[in-house]
Design an enzyme around this catalytic site. Structure first.
Site, PDB file in Angstrom:
ATOM      1  N   ASN A  13      62.779  38.514  72.541  1.00 21.46           N
ATOM      2  CA  ASN A  13      62.438  39.787  73.198  1.00 21.46           C
ATOM      3  C   ASN A  13      60.945  39.874  73.477  1.00 21.46           C
ATOM      4  O   ASN A  13      60.534  40.410  74.511  1.00 21.46           O
ATOM      5  CB  ASN A  13      62.908  40.974  72.346  1.00 21.46           C
ATOM      6  CG  ASN A  13      64.393  41.223  72.521  1.00 21.46           C
ATOM      7  OD1 ASN A  13      64.818  41.727  73.558  1.00 21.46           O
ATOM      8  ND2 ASN A  13      65.182  40.838  71.527  1.00 21.46           N
ATOM      9  N   MET A  91      62.628  42.825  60.758  1.00 24.09           N
ATOM     10  CA  MET A  91      63.770  42.999  59.864  1.00 24.09           C
ATOM     11  C   MET A  91      63.466  43.869  58.641  1.00 24.09           C
ATOM     12  O   MET A  91      63.945  43.598  57.545  1.00 24.09           O
ATOM     13  CB  MET A  91      64.281  41.611  59.419  1.00 24.09           C
ATOM     14  CG  MET A  91      64.750  40.754  60.575  1.00 24.09           C
ATOM     15  SD  MET A  91      66.012  41.560  61.583  1.00 24.09           S
ATOM     16  CE  MET A  91      67.406  41.479  60.469  1.00 24.09           C
ATOM     17  N   ARG A  92      62.666  44.885  58.866  1.00 20.31           N
ATOM     18  CA  ARG A  92      62.346  45.796  57.761  1.00 20.31           C
ATOM     19  C   ARG A  92      62.450  47.243  58.217  1.00 20.31           C
ATOM     20  O   ARG A  92      62.127  47.548  59.366  1.00 20.31           O
ATOM     21  CB  ARG A  92      60.939  45.520  57.249  1.00 20.31           C
ATOM     22  CG  ARG A  92      60.930  44.214  56.480  1.00 20.31           C
ATOM     23  CD  ARG A  92      59.597  43.821  55.997  1.00 20.31           C
ATOM     24  NE  ARG A  92      59.713  42.475  55.483  1.00 20.31           N
ATOM     25  CZ  ARG A  92      60.028  42.166  54.239  1.00 20.31           C
ATOM     26  NH1 ARG A  92      60.206  43.104  53.344  1.00 20.31           N
ATOM     27  NH2 ARG A  92      60.162  40.908  53.872  1.00 20.31           N
ATOM     28  N   ILE A  94      61.393  50.876  58.729  1.00 26.34           N
ATOM     29  CA  ILE A  94      60.096  51.529  58.929  1.00 26.34           C
ATOM     30  C   ILE A  94      60.103  52.862  58.184  1.00 26.34           C
ATOM     31  O   ILE A  94      61.042  53.650  58.314  1.00 26.34           O
ATOM     32  CB  ILE A  94      59.878  51.772  60.447  1.00 26.34           C
ATOM     33  CG1 ILE A  94      59.890  50.451  61.217  1.00 26.34           C
ATOM     34  CG2 ILE A  94      58.602  52.549  60.715  1.00 26.34           C
ATOM     35  CD1 ILE A  94      58.823  49.474  60.859  1.00 26.34           C
ATOM     36  N   ASN A 108      62.537  50.494  69.282  1.00 31.86           N
ATOM     37  CA  ASN A 108      63.269  49.377  68.684  1.00 31.86           C
ATOM     38  C   ASN A 108      64.404  48.987  69.609  1.00 31.86           C
ATOM     39  O   ASN A 108      64.890  49.808  70.391  1.00 31.86           O
ATOM     40  CB  ASN A 108      63.848  49.814  67.336  1.00 31.86           C
ATOM     41  CG  ASN A 108      64.619  48.711  66.645  1.00 31.86           C
ATOM     42  OD1 ASN A 108      64.151  47.566  66.563  1.00 31.86           O
ATOM     43  ND2 ASN A 108      65.813  49.009  66.144  1.00 31.86           N
ATOM     44  N   HIS A 110      68.287  47.379  69.321  1.00 31.46           N
ATOM     45  CA  HIS A 110      69.347  47.075  68.359  1.00 31.46           C
ATOM     46  C   HIS A 110      70.518  46.444  69.113  1.00 31.46           C
ATOM     47  O   HIS A 110      70.900  46.929  70.184  1.00 31.46           O
ATOM     48  CB  HIS A 110      69.789  48.368  67.653  1.00 31.46           C
ATOM     49  CG  HIS A 110      70.820  48.104  66.607  1.00 31.46           C
ATOM     50  ND1 HIS A 110      70.521  47.511  65.394  1.00 31.46           N
ATOM     51  CD2 HIS A 110      72.161  48.312  66.603  1.00 31.46           C
ATOM     52  CE1 HIS A 110      71.628  47.377  64.683  1.00 31.46           C
ATOM     53  NE2 HIS A 110      72.634  47.852  65.398  1.00 31.46           N
TER      54      HIS A 110
HETATM   55  C1  GRF Z   1      67.700  40.984  68.554  1.00 32.85           C
HETATM   56  O1  GRF Z   1      69.072  40.738  68.644  1.00 32.85           O
HETATM   57  C2  GRF Z   1      67.423  42.448  68.383  1.00 32.85           C
HETATM   58  O2  GRF Z   1      68.375  43.255  68.970  1.00 32.85           O
HETATM   59  C3  GRF Z   1      67.455  42.609  66.892  1.00 32.85           C
HETATM   60  O3  GRF Z   1      66.889  41.439  66.376  1.00 32.85           O
HETATM   61  C4  GRF Z   1      67.075  40.371  67.316  1.00 32.85           C
HETATM   62  C5  GRF Z   1      65.711  39.806  67.592  1.00 32.85           C
HETATM   63  O4  GRF Z   1      65.777  38.676  68.397  1.00 32.85           O
HETATM   64  N1  GRF Z   1      66.748  43.807  66.513  1.00 32.85           N
HETATM   65  P1  GRF Z   1      64.451  37.975  68.962  1.00 32.85           P
HETATM   66  O5  GRF Z   1      63.595  37.628  67.752  1.00 32.85           O
HETATM   67  O6  GRF Z   1      63.780  38.937  69.875  1.00 32.85           O
HETATM   68  O7  GRF Z   1      64.961  36.764  69.645  1.00 32.85           O
END
Ligand code: GRF
Length: 202
Positions: A13, A91-92, A94, A108, A110
Site C-alpha cells: 500500500n 499491526m498495532r 492505536i 487506515n 482494512h
Molecule cells: C493490507 O491487507 C491491509 O489491508 C492490512 O494490512 C495489509 C498490509 O499490506 N491493514 P501491505 O504491507 O500494504 O502490503
C-alpha cells in the site's frame, strides 16, 4: 499535505501511495515512514526511495505500544511536520497518545467490508465464513479497532475454490486502487462528517 506512513510489513500500500504521489495524482509529501519491525520491507523501500524512515522499537507487547513508546511515535511524527497519519499494514492498536495528538487525522485500510470481519486476517475470516463478496475499507481511526467513519470501500467476489491467500491477493489489488483515492479525498477536504457518516461534498 505532509503525511507519515506507519507499517509493519511488505508495504504494497505504501508503494501505491508513493506512486500516486510521484505521478501527481495525489498531492502529498511523504515526510516519514515508521515501522515497528526492524527488517520490514516497507522500511527498506522507504530508504531506497530516499524517504526519511525509522525503525521504532515497539516495546514488550505484541499488539500495542505502551503510552511512553507511543508518545515517542508522536514526537517523531510531529518533528517531521506530519499532518495526516496513514496506517499501511501497521499491526498495532492505536491508542490515546496518537489519537489525542492527531484527532481525526489518522486513516487506515482494512481488508474487509467493515463492519464485517474486524481484526486479524480478515480475508481468512471471509473465506471461512463463506461470504460471496469481500473487499476492503478505508476509514478514519478511532479508539475501537477497525471502526471509525468509512471513507471508501471496494468489493471483490469470493470464488468457491479461493484459498485465503487467493482472496487476499484480489483484495489487495483494490486496496492499491482505493487507498490513494481515499487519501486524496481527505487531503482535499471534500467531505464532512454527520452522525459518524462521511458525506462527500464534491
Ligand atoms: C493490507 O491487507 C491491509 O489491508 C492490512 O494490512 C495489509 C498490509 O499490506 N491493514 P501491505 O504491507 O500494504 O502490503
Amino acid at each position: 499535505m505532509k503525511i507519515g506512513v506507519l507499517g509493519s510489513g511488505k508495504g504494497s500500500n505504501f508503494d501505491a501511495i508513493y506512486e500516486a504521489a510521484e505521478s501527481s495524482l495525489l498531492d502529498v509529501d511523504i515526510t516519514v515512514v515508521i515501522s515497528d519491525v526492524e527488517n520490514s520491507l516497507i522500511l527498506k523501500k522507504a530508504k531506497e526511495r530516499g524517504i526519511k524512515s525509522f525503525y521504532m522499537c515497539p516495546g514488550k507487547h505484541k499488539t500495542w505500544l505502551e503510552p511512553d513508546i507511543e508518545k515517542e511515535y508522536v514526537n517523531v511524527l510531529r518533528e517531521n511536520g506530519v499532518e495526516l497519519i496513514v496506517l499501511a499494514g501497521f499491526m498495532r492498536v492505536i491508542k490515546d497518545p496518537l489519537l489525542l495528538a492527531f484527532p481525526g487525522k489518522i486513516v487506515n485500510i482494512h481488508p474487509s467490508l467493515l463492519p464485517s470481519f474486524r481484526g486479524l486476517k480478515a480475508w481468512e475470516q471471509a473465506v471461512t465464513y463463506g461470504v460471496k463478496y469481500a473487499g476492503c475499507t478505508v476509514h478514519f481511526v478511532e479508539k475501537d479497532v477497525d471502526t471509525g467513519p468509512i471513507i471508501c470501500q471496494a468489493v471483490v467476489p469470493v470464488n468457491s475454490d479461493d484459498t485465503p491467500e487467493d482472496l487476499h491477493k484480489r483484495i489487495q489489488v483494490e486496496e492499491h486502487r482505493i487507498y490513494p483515492q481515499a487519501i486524496d479525498l481527505v487531503v482535499k477536504g471534500n467531505m464532512r462528517i454527520e452522525n459518524r457518516k462521511i458525506i462527500l461534498t464534491e
